[in-house]
Design a protein around this motif. Sequence first.
Motif, PDB file in Angstrom:
ATOM      1  N   ARG A   1       0.808  -1.217   0.000  1.00 30.43           N
ATOM      2  CA  ARG A   1       0.000   0.000   0.000  1.00 30.43           C
ATOM      3  C   ARG A   1       0.843   1.270   0.000  1.00 30.43           C
ATOM      4  N   ILE A   2       2.141   1.133   0.193  1.00 35.75           N
ATOM      5  CA  ILE A   2       3.000   2.317   0.298  1.00 35.75           C
ATOM      6  C   ILE A   2       3.074   3.070  -1.012  1.00 35.75           C
ATOM      7  N   GLY A   3       3.179   2.326  -2.125  1.00 39.73           N
ATOM      8  CA  GLY A   3       3.327   2.990  -3.418  1.00 39.73           C
ATOM      9  C   GLY A   3       3.056   2.022  -4.552  1.00 39.73           C
ATOM     10  N   ASP A   4       3.799   2.197  -5.654  1.00 38.55           N
ATOM     11  CA  ASP A   4       3.521   1.401  -6.847  1.00 38.55           C
ATOM     12  C   ASP A   4       4.733   0.581  -7.288  1.00 38.55           C
ATOM     13  N   ARG A   5       5.571   0.188  -6.344  1.00 43.49           N
ATOM     14  CA  ARG A   5       6.786  -0.537  -6.701  1.00 43.49           C
ATOM     15  C   ARG A   5       6.783  -2.008  -6.296  1.00 43.49           C
TER      16      ARG A   5
ATOM     17  N   THR B   1       8.121  -8.926  -5.982  1.00 46.09           N
ATOM     18  CA  THR B   1       8.822  -8.244  -7.064  1.00 46.09           C
ATOM     19  C   THR B   1       8.857  -6.756  -6.748  1.00 46.09           C
ATOM     20  N   VAL B   2      10.052  -6.186  -6.804  1.00 46.75           N
ATOM     21  CA  VAL B   2      10.207  -4.747  -6.604  1.00 46.75           C
ATOM     22  C   VAL B   2      10.803  -4.174  -7.875  1.00 46.75           C
ATOM     23  N   THR B   3      10.080  -3.272  -8.519  1.00 47.93           N
ATOM     24  CA  THR B   3      10.541  -2.650  -9.761  1.00 47.93           C
ATOM     25  C   THR B   3       9.724  -1.394 -10.011  1.00 47.93           C
ATOM     26  N   ALA B   4      10.184  -0.570 -10.935  1.00 45.84           N
ATOM     27  CA  ALA B   4       9.405   0.592 -11.336  1.00 45.84           C
ATOM     28  C   ALA B   4       8.131   0.133 -12.031  1.00 45.84           C
ATOM     29  N   PRO B   5       7.070   0.912 -11.969  1.00 46.58           N
ATOM     30  CA  PRO B   5       5.811   0.496 -12.590  1.00 46.58           C
ATOM     31  C   PRO B   5       5.978   0.176 -14.076  1.00 46.58           C
ATOM     32  N   GLU B   6       5.234  -0.839 -14.531  1.00 47.01           N
ATOM     33  CA  GLU B   6       5.241  -1.230 -15.939  1.00 47.01           C
ATOM     34  C   GLU B   6       3.804  -1.394 -16.405  1.00 47.01           C
ATOM     35  N   SER B   7       3.511  -0.878 -17.582  1.00 47.52           N
ATOM     36  CA  SER B   7       2.221  -1.161 -18.203  1.00 47.52           C
ATOM     37  C   SER B   7       2.201  -2.609 -18.648  1.00 47.52           C
ATOM     38  N   ALA B   8       1.007  -3.125 -18.970  1.00 48.13           N
ATOM     39  CA  ALA B   8       0.906  -4.486 -19.485  1.00 48.13           C
ATOM     40  C   ALA B   8       1.720  -4.631 -20.767  1.00 48.13           C
ATOM     41  N   ARG B   9       1.713  -3.574 -21.555  1.00 50.40           N
ATOM     42  CA  ARG B   9       2.469  -3.617 -22.815  1.00 50.40           C
ATOM     43  C   ARG B   9       3.964  -3.705 -22.549  1.00 50.40           C
ATOM     44  N   GLU B  10       4.446  -2.938 -21.572  1.00 46.55           N
ATOM     45  CA  GLU B  10       5.871  -2.978 -21.255  1.00 46.55           C
ATOM     46  C   GLU B  10       6.260  -4.309 -20.615  1.00 46.55           C
ATOM     47  N   ALA B  11       5.391  -4.860 -19.765  1.00 46.73           N
ATOM     48  CA  ALA B  11       5.673  -6.169 -19.175  1.00 46.73           C
ATOM     49  C   ALA B  11       5.781  -7.234 -20.254  1.00 46.73           C
ATOM     50  N   ALA B  12       4.898  -7.158 -21.255  1.00 52.44           N
ATOM     51  CA  ALA B  12       4.966  -8.105 -22.364  1.00 52.44           C
ATOM     52  C   ALA B  12       6.254  -7.927 -23.167  1.00 52.44           C
ATOM     53  N   ARG B  13       6.674  -6.690 -23.319  1.00 45.84           N
ATOM     54  CA  ARG B  13       7.926  -6.419 -24.035  1.00 45.84           C
ATOM     55  C   ARG B  13       9.121  -6.992 -23.267  1.00 45.84           C
ATOM     56  N   GLN B  14       9.127  -6.812 -21.961  1.00 43.48           N
ATOM     57  CA  GLN B  14      10.197  -7.386 -21.150  1.00 43.48           C
ATOM     58  C   GLN B  14      10.217  -8.907 -21.267  1.00 43.48           C
ATOM     59  N   GLU B  15       9.050  -9.510 -21.289  1.00 41.98           N
ATOM     60  CA  GLU B  15       8.980 -10.967 -21.411  1.00 41.98           C
ATOM     61  C   GLU B  15       9.483 -11.432 -22.771  1.00 41.98           C
ATOM     62  N   ARG B  16       9.176 -10.695 -23.812  1.00 41.89           N
ATOM     63  CA  ARG B  16       9.684 -11.075 -25.139  1.00 41.89           C
ATOM     64  C   ARG B  16      11.209 -11.001 -25.163  1.00 41.89           C
TER      65      ARG B  16
END
Length: 852
Positions: A119-123, A142-157
């Motif tokens: 609840r502290i933030g978005d990380r 998982t601790v990371t900067a926020p990612e959109s679904a599109r960016e998460a998919a890009r990271q997975e690719r």
Amino acid sequence: MGTSRPSRPVLLTASAAAGTLLFTVLAPGGASADPRPAPRPVVRDGTPLDSPDKAAKAPEAAAERALDGADVPLAAGALRGYPRERRLAPEPPNPADKSIKLGLTPYHAIAPELNEIQRIGDRVSVEIAGRSAGGHELYLVTVTAPESAREAARQERMRRLIANAPEAAAGSKAIKSSYKTPVFVNNNIHGNEWEGTDAALKLIRKLAKAKDAGTRKLLGRNRLYFNVTMNPDGRIAGTRANAGGFDLNRDFITASQPETRAVRRIAVTKQPAVMIDLHGYVNGTLIEPTTPPHGENYEYDLFLKNTYANALGMEKAVNGLGYTEAKDGVKPAIIPFRDQKEGWDDWPPIFTPQYMPFHGAVAAHTIEFPMQVNNEEYESQPVAELRRRSAVNVDIAGAAMRATLDFADRRRQSLIADQIEVFRRGAAGAKQVPVSKETVPGVPGIGPEDVYTTRFPRAYVVPAGRDQRSAAAASRLVDHLIANDVRVRRATEGFRLGGRAYAKGSYVVDMRQPKRGLANVILADGRDISAKVSAMYDISGWSLGRLWGASVRSAADGDPARVPARRVHASTRVAYVAPRGDLRLRLDDPRAVAALNSLLGDGIAVRDAGDGAVVVPGSARRIAREVAAEHDVAFFATKERGGEVLRRTRVAAAVTPGELFALREMGFEVTPVSTKALNSGFDWGRTDVLFVSAGLDHRKLDGGAKARLDAFFARGGGLVGRGAEGAALNSAAGLLPVTAVEGNGDANGVVRVRDARGAAGFSFVYAPVWFTGLGDGVRVEQSYGAGNPLVSGHWRPADGGRGGPSDAAGRASVVSGDAGNSRVALFGTEPLFRAHPKGLYPEVARALFAAR
């Protein structure tokens, strides 16, 4: 790895049930640190359990069921972005949690803590990676900067490109500029080595709240994964092992436990480039890399370069905290590669940091914080002192974590480039690069003793099974390869490879694949390293190709890519029931034993066929179909009538956790016994066979217990003994006339054996035993091979020059016979060791069946 060194053997207990069969052994197919060499600890199955009757209750399939509720990564394109907030359901407070005394976070407080942090933030995101053997949730943060679904998919690719097409990944500008480096922190794998969990929770909270530019950049360029506690069962109970009695840091090549399977899934799907595993207790803080021997299947030049560099950073951070021996009892940190000669090796892939490199971790460490708070210290030290020590350990664990994150961030591009190179070498079939001062500049002290490489075959073939046993074993092995992310193809027609012909349906493992190192770990024989070092930390041989019952053949040449085949993502099932007539089931695979026990439990009139098989009446075909589907076994038509109708065999046993787990995997019921249980007036009236390998000392039985045990044997109760303790009980009870000879207690590995028919096979030993002075009526069921029986592992003569493999050569390794009314079988091998050598399980099952 953990330096809690329990006395050997470990005590657990078991029981079994099945019918009477002729005993025929089947040949399987086909803590303080010191810079000086430390004596090799004999580390077996973990510490004794307080409640052995509650251990290992489920067969191996339960490990998969424990993952059913886990958050499974979705296909690229359907991935959710980050954060992925998940409200965790906390467990009721447990005042008996052993963490509380140390001033640490009890397991029941972890979920509320993670809920608050999310609840502290978005990380910060939390996923359920699975459940422990005791049913507790495993929290992956998982601790990371926020990612959109599109960016998460890009990271997975990009991740998949690295794993599956490393040559293309090496040239990818996107990966170089924007791929987030995966870093994995594993905590509390040994339940009574607590403090990594608390350090991780502190660091996660700090990262969630931090507003500085450095943290923003760190989380924008990296994904940080924290397995908050890998062993909640042990954390709560204050035990090294999980609720199944397993030392999880010995289970990675077998992956019998749900916790190790969960981490295997993390390794495959998250693909960490850097990982650390937090343990205790070695003073000063021990930080890997290790002493020789080094695993021969690694790309060790890349691994050593990065692991040593990170070790230096962690050492600086830990020593920089200002703790001293005079003031705090804390010695300076130790790096075994630099500071020790041998005794802390990375040879077997059973430990987390020795398994993760096969999935791309180019820096991986065991870290042992210094101040002991477990075992005898937990009971003897004042609470204030325990809490002081724990606070020091949390501080040191945190320093190691922060240094690792800094290392990963500073070197992220080179780390990913090295990860890509690991996979590229595998895919290209490139030779390994031996370590030297030229190939690994900046790492001092590299010598010939550090050079371990292997020659990979062009391919492996697991031939199509010609009978039920080989088909079932091939299926099991192939599914294990696939679960470890090894690529397997199945031939669509007959073919030739490496000068041999193979039938349609055979499985082919092309060794030009990114994870060739792991494929070789699983399928190769391994190596006899007895002459290389005097001491090993744990097991030295483990070949699944030899010990899981399947036929595995290597092809040095040829082109497996030309084999007409298709890639498979699961093995072909064996399950079959003949449509007419009575049914025959061979008991030469653990699944078949489980099927028999299931049928007997259902009251089916199964008959002994007298040749290692059973006959099931055709009237039970419907139930046979259910059993075949559940256990993946085949029932073939037969005109045999069979002999005696079988009934469930009642077995009491004192065994190790791995043996208990294996017995239950085969469907045996378990009645725990021990010295204490027998002295408490154990009722032998419902027991047919006693199985002893650990925890039952005849010398410590009182008069009444000895009399009751003697009466059990006199009326026909059987004995199956394993190892020195089983043989000692046989001798004390005056049963089978044999002399048991104990070999070197440190010796272990894969050995050649011959059965009573002269058929060659393989077995596994740890502290091997053999039998001499065989009296009348003693039958040799199995013998060690001639010459040097060791195929792979470490087996030297003990001090005084005796107990080596040459002393065991040709000697009886398994014997049986009648002793009055009692039937006895004694094993000098370890066919159920840590639930690992699955192809050997039926040897014990048949001995139990016959000993009633």
